[in-house]
Design an enzyme around this catalytic site. Sequence first.
Site, PDB file in Angstrom:
ATOM      1  N   LYS A 149       0.854  -1.184   0.000  1.00 35.30           N
ATOM      2  CA  LYS A 149       0.000   0.000   0.000  1.00 35.30           C
ATOM      3  C   LYS A 149       0.889   1.233   0.000  1.00 35.30           C
ATOM      4  CE  LYS A 149      -3.616   0.278   2.619  1.00 35.30           C
ATOM      5  NZ  LYS A 149      -4.308   0.933   1.483  1.00 35.30           N
TER       6      LYS A 149
ATOM      7  N   GLU B 143      -3.053   5.209   6.862  1.00 35.71           N
ATOM      8  CA  GLU B 143      -3.800   3.989   6.519  1.00 35.71           C
ATOM      9  C   GLU B 143      -3.429   2.855   7.467  1.00 35.71           C
ATOM     10  OE1 GLU B 143      -2.638   3.477   2.477  1.00 35.71           O
ATOM     11  OE2 GLU B 143      -4.390   4.533   1.704  1.00 35.71           O
TER      12      GLU B 143
ATOM     13  N   LYS C 104      -4.810  -6.264  -8.780  1.00 32.65           N
ATOM     14  CA  LYS C 104      -4.073  -6.278  -7.505  1.00 32.65           C
ATOM     15  C   LYS C 104      -3.978  -7.678  -6.908  1.00 32.65           C
ATOM     16  CE  LYS C 104      -4.768  -1.793  -8.157  1.00 32.65           C
ATOM     17  NZ  LYS C 104      -4.979  -0.928  -7.018  1.00 32.65           N
TER      18      LYS C 104
HETATM   19  O1  DER Z   1      -2.124   4.233  -1.468  1.00 35.29           O
HETATM   20  C1  DER Z   1      -2.879   3.332  -1.065  1.00 35.29           C
HETATM   21  O2  DER Z   1      -2.516   2.429  -0.266  1.00 35.29           O
HETATM   22  C2  DER Z   1      -4.248   3.291  -1.641  1.00 35.29           C
HETATM   23  O3  DER Z   1      -5.059   2.442  -0.905  1.00 35.29           O
HETATM   24  C3  DER Z   1      -4.095   2.900  -3.087  1.00 35.29           C
HETATM   25  O4  DER Z   1      -2.973   2.088  -3.246  1.00 35.29           O
HETATM   26  C4  DER Z   1      -5.259   2.152  -3.653  1.00 35.29           C
HETATM   27  O5  DER Z   1      -5.109   2.180  -5.024  1.00 35.29           O
HETATM   28  P1  DER Z   1      -6.376   2.316  -5.999  1.00 35.29           P
HETATM   29  O6  DER Z   1      -6.421   3.736  -6.427  1.00 35.29           O
HETATM   30  O7  DER Z   1      -6.071   1.365  -7.082  1.00 35.29           O
HETATM   31  O8  DER Z   1      -7.594   1.925  -5.189  1.00 35.29           O
END
Ligand code: DER
Length: 236
Positions: A99, A108, A126
């Site tokens: 992340k 987060e 993912k």
């Molecule tokens: O930065 C992060 O951890 C966000 O959750 C991000 O990685 C999620 O990516 P997305 O825009 O593909 O949902």
Amino acid sequence: PAIEASKRLAAYTAVDQHVRPEHKVIGIGSGSTVPYLVERIVQQGKAVNKGRVFVPTGFQSKELIVSSGLTLGDIDQYPTIDVTLDGADEVDRLLNCIKGGGACHLREKVLAEAAKTFILVADYRKNVEFLGTNFEPGVPIEVVPFAYAKVLKNLHDVIGSPKASLRMAVRKAGPVVTDNGNFVIDAPFDREHMIEPFKTMAKIKMLTGVVEVGLFCHLAQVAYFGNEDGSVTIKK
Ligand code: DER
């Protein structure tokens, strides 16, 4: 397009399963998938949402909560969260994840750890066996500006990421600056370092100057992936 539809599918499924009327303090993550989470929560109706507070993981998340007419909650006032829902850049076979693609991973991870239940939602890109398969930039690492050159050198010479680099901004001169006023280093690793991401995460975390590492290990309980064919893959 298929990717947006799969993000929505993952988010809607996760909210329907994990955001119940008894959940009053809800952590909302960052990125382009989380707006679908909030969309689905708003659809649960004003009555149930009136009694809830929503804790953000940064500026984008806060703006999303406010613009959706939901009540903001502060982590200071709600250090225990019923359920946190967030996106991810990659999720492996054991729910370890990368992340920080959005440079929000410090807050987060605070909300992920503060939550009784931590749920990931993502599109099919993912969903991987091993971290580092699809997500090119590698592991995001938040560092204090004073230490970024020293940490870069440590990553190049000791930790095993010779291609680690400072994340530069696109429409601002100089590096990306996080909501906490820090820089981000992106550190790609080979498969060997991602077999046991916790070990790699711990080594990086011990480097003085590192604020937080975008490897979330043993934190998520469930991950939902929307697929191109309209099905949902659930990893537990
Ligand atoms: O930065 C992060 O951890 C966000 O959750 C991000 O990685 C999620 O990516 P997305 O825009 O593909 O949902």
